[in-house]
Design an enzyme around this catalytic site. Structure first.
Site, short mmCIF file in Angstrom:
data_model
loop_
_atom_site.label_atom_id
_atom_site.label_comp_id
_atom_site.label_asym_id
_atom_site.label_seq_id
_atom_site.Cartn_x
_atom_site.Cartn_y
_atom_site.Cartn_z
N GLY A 161 -10.80 -48.16 -21.88
CA GLY A 161 -10.59 -46.97 -22.71
C GLY A 161 -10.01 -45.71 -21.94
NE ARG A 188 -12.12 -50.94 -25.30
CZ ARG A 188 -12.72 -50.25 -24.22
NH1 ARG A 188 -12.69 -50.57 -22.96
NH2 ARG A 188 -13.29 -49.18 -24.42
O1 F6P Z 1 -15.90 -47.34 -21.15
C1 F6P Z 1 -15.44 -46.11 -21.99
C2 F6P Z 1 -15.92 -45.96 -23.44
O2 F6P Z 1 -15.51 -44.63 -23.85
C3 F6P Z 1 -17.38 -46.25 -23.37
O3 F6P Z 1 -18.26 -44.95 -23.32
C4 F6P Z 1 -17.44 -46.44 -24.88
O4 F6P Z 1 -18.88 -47.37 -25.30
C5 F6P Z 1 -16.33 -47.41 -25.07
O5 F6P Z 1 -15.54 -47.01 -24.00
C6 F6P Z 1 -15.64 -47.20 -26.39
O6 F6P Z 1 -14.71 -48.16 -26.55
P1 F6P Z 1 -13.49 -47.95 -27.77
O7 F6P Z 1 -12.58 -46.71 -27.47
O8 F6P Z 1 -12.92 -49.08 -27.84
O9 F6P Z 1 -14.23 -47.59 -28.93
#
Ligand code: F6P
Length: 343
Positions: free
Chosen positions: A11, A72
């Protein structure tokens, strides 16, 4: 040392560009070429690369997000992924890799170092602040300030309508963002993953505060908080490439329960990706830049297999394995603080 690549994975968070800028300048000053893989490990697998120069990174310290893009992608979950990364490093004459990421991205770096003897250096990034071996991660301060400002704003509308407002923060399985924003934002109750949620207790606190004369309530809940009897609340059942569930939805669940049990009109808001967007705070700009400079210096010193970390007031090289071994959750002091301010 002739050429070094960097990548940003997982992220995004405010301060990534500051790291890229700090590392690029340090390498360039030492006569080392810098390049960047696009979109995290995906770019390293696909050999998608751009040059990084002082001109390229000029002024990016003020911008959120990452000029390199992020994903990711997990090379260990892509067929032949890790071999492809190693082949590409060789084909592009890249002598080492600065990996800017959280526990997942840095976990891959640690394995590549252990299994392929890859020259890697880590830089800890995440709004969640859940990485061990560093006192803080950049991005956290910005996220906390965004969340705190949102909680401040929620107070005035909650007060006008005598409502309960539930605010959901990110943070995954660590309660750092909720704890900071809830306490700094003067919430009636702050709910974190490290302390199981007892809904009867929550409603009792809200009622007590009304009996003391307050005619509205604010609850801050971390997305990873869990009920005493139950599991995480997730958006769907799918797992990402690192095996994580997609958390989210606790604010709605809480709002329904609170309204049903207390009869107080209740609304909720999910802060979501707002917490990751926009310009970094001064703290995150500086921390990112310092970590970037340190990562550049570690390249020059050949300090592979380590991570640039904040220890007290100083930036130091620590073991990557230590950083990725265990998540940093709220410590006893913070659990006490959250409990004290949720009564
Ligand atoms: O790890 C950072 C984060 O923002 C977390 O707080 C959250 O659960 C996740 O990433 C959200 O991920 P994505 O951007 O894939 O929805």
């Amino acid at each position: 040392m002739g050429k070094i690549a960097m990548l940003t994975g997982g992220g995004d968070c405010p301060g990534l560009n500051a790291v890229i800028s700090g590392a690029t300048r340090t390498l360039e000053d030492a006569g080392i070429d810098a390049v960047g893989f696009l979109d995290g490990w995906k770019g390293a697998i696909e050999s998608a690369v751009i040059d990084l120069t002082r001109e390229e990174v000029a002024g990016i310290i003020t911008e959120g997000g990452t000029i390199l893009g992020s994903s990711r992608t997990n090379p260990y979950k892509v067929e032949g992924g890790t071999e492809k990364v190693m082949e590409n490093l060789k084909a592009l004459d890249i002598d080492g890799l600065i990996v800017i990421g959280g526990d997942d991205t840095l976990g891959v770096a640690t394995r590549l170092h252990d299994e392929f003897d890859a020259n890697v250096i880590g830089v800890p990034k995440t709004i969640d602040n859940d990485l061990s071996a560093t006192d803080s991660t950049f991005g956290f301060d910005t996220a906390v300030n965004i969340a705190m400002e949102a909680v401040d704003r929620i107070h005035t509308t909650a007060r006008s309508h005598h409502r309960v407002l539930v605010v959901e923060t990110m943070g995954r399985h660590a309660g750092w963002i909720a704890a900071y924003a809830g306490i700094a934002g003067n919430a009636d109750v702050t709910l974190v993953p490290e302390i199981p949620v007892d809904i009867d207790e929550v409603c009792k606190v809200l009622k007590n505060n009304r009996e003391r004369g307050k005619n509205y309530n604010v609850v801050v809940a971390s997305e990873g908080a869990m009920f005493t009897k139950g599991d995480f609340i997730t958006q769907d059942t799918e797992l990402d490439a690192f095996g994580h569930v997609k958390l989210g939805g606790i604010a709605k669940a809480l709002a329904d329960m609170i309204e049903r049990r207390t009869g107080y009109e209740t609304r909720y808001v999910v802060l979501g990706h707002l917490q990751r967007g926009g310009a970094p705070t001064a703290f995150d700009r500086l921390l990112g830049t310092r970590l970037g400079m340190k990562a550049g210096q570690m390249v020059i010193d050949g300090d592979w297999g380590k991570m640039a970390a904040l220890r007290g007031m100083n930036v130091e090289a620590v073991s990557l394995a230590e950083a990725t071994g265990e998540l940093k959750l709220l410590n006893e002091e913070f659990k006490q603080l959250v409990t004290l301010f949720s009564r």
